[in-house]
Design an enzyme around this catalytic site. Structure first.
Site, PDB file in Angstrom:
ATOM      1  N   LYS A  73       0.836  -1.201   0.000  1.00  8.74           N
ATOM      2  CA  LYS A  73       0.000   0.000   0.000  1.00  8.74           C
ATOM      3  C   LYS A  73       0.873   1.255   0.000  1.00  8.74           C
ATOM      4  O   LYS A  73       1.910   1.294   0.670  1.00  8.74           O
ATOM      5  CB  LYS A  73      -0.900  -0.045   1.235  1.00  8.74           C
ATOM      6  CG  LYS A  73      -1.949   1.041   1.346  1.00  8.74           C
ATOM      7  CD  LYS A  73      -2.805   0.761   2.587  1.00  8.74           C
ATOM      8  CE  LYS A  73      -3.860   1.813   2.829  1.00  8.74           C
ATOM      9  NZ  LYS A  73      -4.673   1.500   4.031  1.00  8.74           N
ATOM     10  N   SER A 154      -9.460   1.378   3.349  1.00  7.98           N
ATOM     11  CA  SER A 154      -8.622   2.215   2.507  1.00  7.98           C
ATOM     12  C   SER A 154      -7.597   1.430   1.705  1.00  7.98           C
ATOM     13  O   SER A 154      -6.990   1.953   0.780  1.00  7.98           O
ATOM     14  CB  SER A 154      -7.893   3.248   3.370  1.00  7.98           C
ATOM     15  OG  SER A 154      -6.962   2.637   4.247  1.00  7.98           O
ATOM     16  N   SER A 178      -9.846  -1.379   7.270  1.00  5.58           N
ATOM     17  CA  SER A 178      -9.187  -1.101   5.996  1.00  5.58           C
ATOM     18  C   SER A 178      -8.334  -2.232   5.439  1.00  5.58           C
ATOM     19  O   SER A 178      -7.827  -2.124   4.325  1.00  5.58           O
ATOM     20  CB  SER A 178      -8.338   0.170   6.107  1.00  5.58           C
ATOM     21  OG  SER A 178      -9.171   1.294   6.227  1.00  5.58           O
TER      22      SER A 178
END
Length: 502
Positions: A73, A154, A178
């Site tokens: 990420k 996210s 997330s």
């Protein structure tokens, strides 16, 4: 340093001439370049990845993840030319040339990080009317099961990339949902570890009380292998002081028979939102494999929500200010106030779809010494942990809890923001800092939903083993077909046509 788009070709030798690590890296990049333009899951490809793989092949180095191509990420730093942006244009030049400790562990184990994944900008904390999976840097990420559906945030890019088969392993981060939400909604496995099992150093933060990186993978075994590598103490992150003592070889403890004799609590209070049929099918599998199921119909969570928000807002200001002040890169923002001002000055790019009212609320908080903050943290933690998960387990003599992770994916809505139809029980584990594993459990009208396994602090080995036993009994899970809309799938499209009139 410009960000390298996923669609740009990366110079490389032919696959036929490559060693195993180089071949895996080239194949992953080729899949990204072929498939990802319709997904938007990859925010940047590391132009040094192929050379790293060649060096690994030449060295003969072996490791637990030797030659495996994966992605992380884009709020996690890694050395090299690719910036760590958290999806924001304010960090477009955030090239720190530092490996986060978890990245150093991945490299030491032989993994090749081919690139960074898109995310909900600032890990979805900027606004309460945001669109999951959107960032100014990366644009909108799409769900591979239906491209007009949300990938959830996210860690949206990490979830979509693994769900689409671009790679089999990725790293996401979670503050509240997330890791587990993107995994469930993209039909894959996600593990939010106990806070403090995995280092957060050089990860763009929200909350030191709740933040943790975690594996997002194609299978439970791969999640166990990945966690085994990234778990461990880090002197720069005080929360991890027990990690070396608590970690184990999680893959070695997987047991397909582990459900037998276990008492599992069914979180009916966190169920519904269209997942009931899939949940009943999953529960039947658990029973057939020898688990005793205990119904838990009620739980009072009113002490959690508002207090959690106070904690997140207060810690966001303090923790993000510290991160931005410590970046060695020539970034234009050093405080949350700077970020708010930057977004206002670049509103056409940053604020056209939704605002930054959550940032503004965070900026107004009074700091970590504020008695209101301290009380909110104590109240929410006690309600979710000792008086929540721990009490449910003890009162019902349970080994773990299960329930649906999230509703099926909602449509991407640029007008109204996320339109989520339900909740799930992930907030208990998030606020308590306890582990939470999600494993694919079925499809709801063609869209994946996950089964959550939740346990006490440091119970990753147990949850992974239970999830593995369920996964093995469940059998293969349907792969995505990249429908433009689920309404055009062969299961749904005929039902939308008018009945034949005589």
């Amino acid at each position: 340093m410009p960000i390298i788009a996923a669609s740009e070709p990366v110079a490389a030798a032919p696959v036929v001439a490559a060693g195993p690590a180089e071949a895996a890296t080239l194949e992953a990049i080729a899949r990204i370049q072929q498939i990802d333009p319709q997904l938007g899951s990859i925010i940047a490809i590391d132009p040094t990845a192929v050379e790293q793989a060649r060096r690994l092949d030449a060295s003969g180095t072996s490791g637990a993840l030797a030659g495996i191509a994966m992605v992380i990420k884009d709020n996690i730093e890694m050395a090299g030319p690719v910036p760590t942006t958290a999806g924001s244009l304010a960090l477009a030049n955030n090239v720190t040339n530092r490996d986060a400790p978890l990245v150093a562990r991945l490299r030491a184990a032989g993994a090749i990080i081919v690139g960074k994944t898109n995310l909900s900008e600032w890990a979805n904390i900027r606004s309460n009317s945001s669109i999951s999976g959107w960032s100014a840097v990366g644009g909108q990420t799409h769900n591979p099961y239906a491209l007009d559906r949300s990938p959830c945030g996210s860690s949206s890019g990490s979830g979509a990339a693994v769900g689409a088969g671009l790679v089999r392993m990725a790293i996401g981060t979670e503050t509240d949902g997330s890791v587990t939400c993107p995994a469930a909604i993209n039909g894959i496995v996600g593990l939010k570890p106990t806070v403090g099992l995995v280092s957060r150093t050089y990860v763009v933060p929200i909350s030191h009380s709740q933040d943790t990186p975690g594996p997002i993978t194609a299978s439970v075994r791969e999640a166990a292998e990945l966690l085994t590598v990234i778990a461990g103490s880090d002197p720069a992150d005080p929360a991890t002081r027990e990690a070396d003592q608590r970690k184990t070889n999680y893959a070695a403890t997987l047991d397909a028979g582990s459900l037998r004799g276990k008492r599992i609590g069914v979180m009916r209070f966190a169920s519904g939102f269209g997942t009931d049929a899939a949940l009943e099918t999953a529960l039947a599998v658990l029973r057939e494999r020898g688990a005793t199921l205990v119904e838990i119909k009620k739980f009072d969570d009113k002490a959690i929500g508002g207090n959690e928000l106070t904690v997140l807002l207060t810690e966001l200001k303090a923790d993000l200010n510290a991160y931005l002040a410590g970046s060695p890169a020539p970034i234009p923002v050093r405080t949350l106030a700077d970020v708010i001002a930057f977004n206002t000055a670049h509103s056409a790019e940053e604020l056209a779809l939704f605002g930054q009212e959550t940032f503004v609320k965070a900026q107004a908080t009074k700091g970590l010494d504020d008695p209101g903050y301290k009380k909110a943290r104590q109240t929410s933690f006690l309600a979710a942990g000792p008086n929540g998960i721990d009490r449910l387990l003890k009162a019902n003599m349970l080994d773990a809890l299960v329930g649906p992770t999230m509703p099926p994916a909602w449509k991407i809505d640029a007008v109204n923001g996320d339109q989520v139809s339900g909740g799930g029980a992930g907030s208990l584990a998030a606020v308590a800092g306890y582990p939470h594993l999600t494993v694919p459990m079925g499809l709801v009208k063609g869209l994946p939903v996950g089964l959550s396994f939740i346990g006490p602090k440091w119970s990753e080995a147990l949850l992974l083993s239970l999830g593995y036993a369920y996964e093995q009994a469940r059998g293969p899970f349907p792969t995505p077909k990249f429908y433009r809309s689920i309404e055009e799938s062969p299961d749904i499209a005929p039902l939308l046509k008018p009945a034949v009139r005589r």
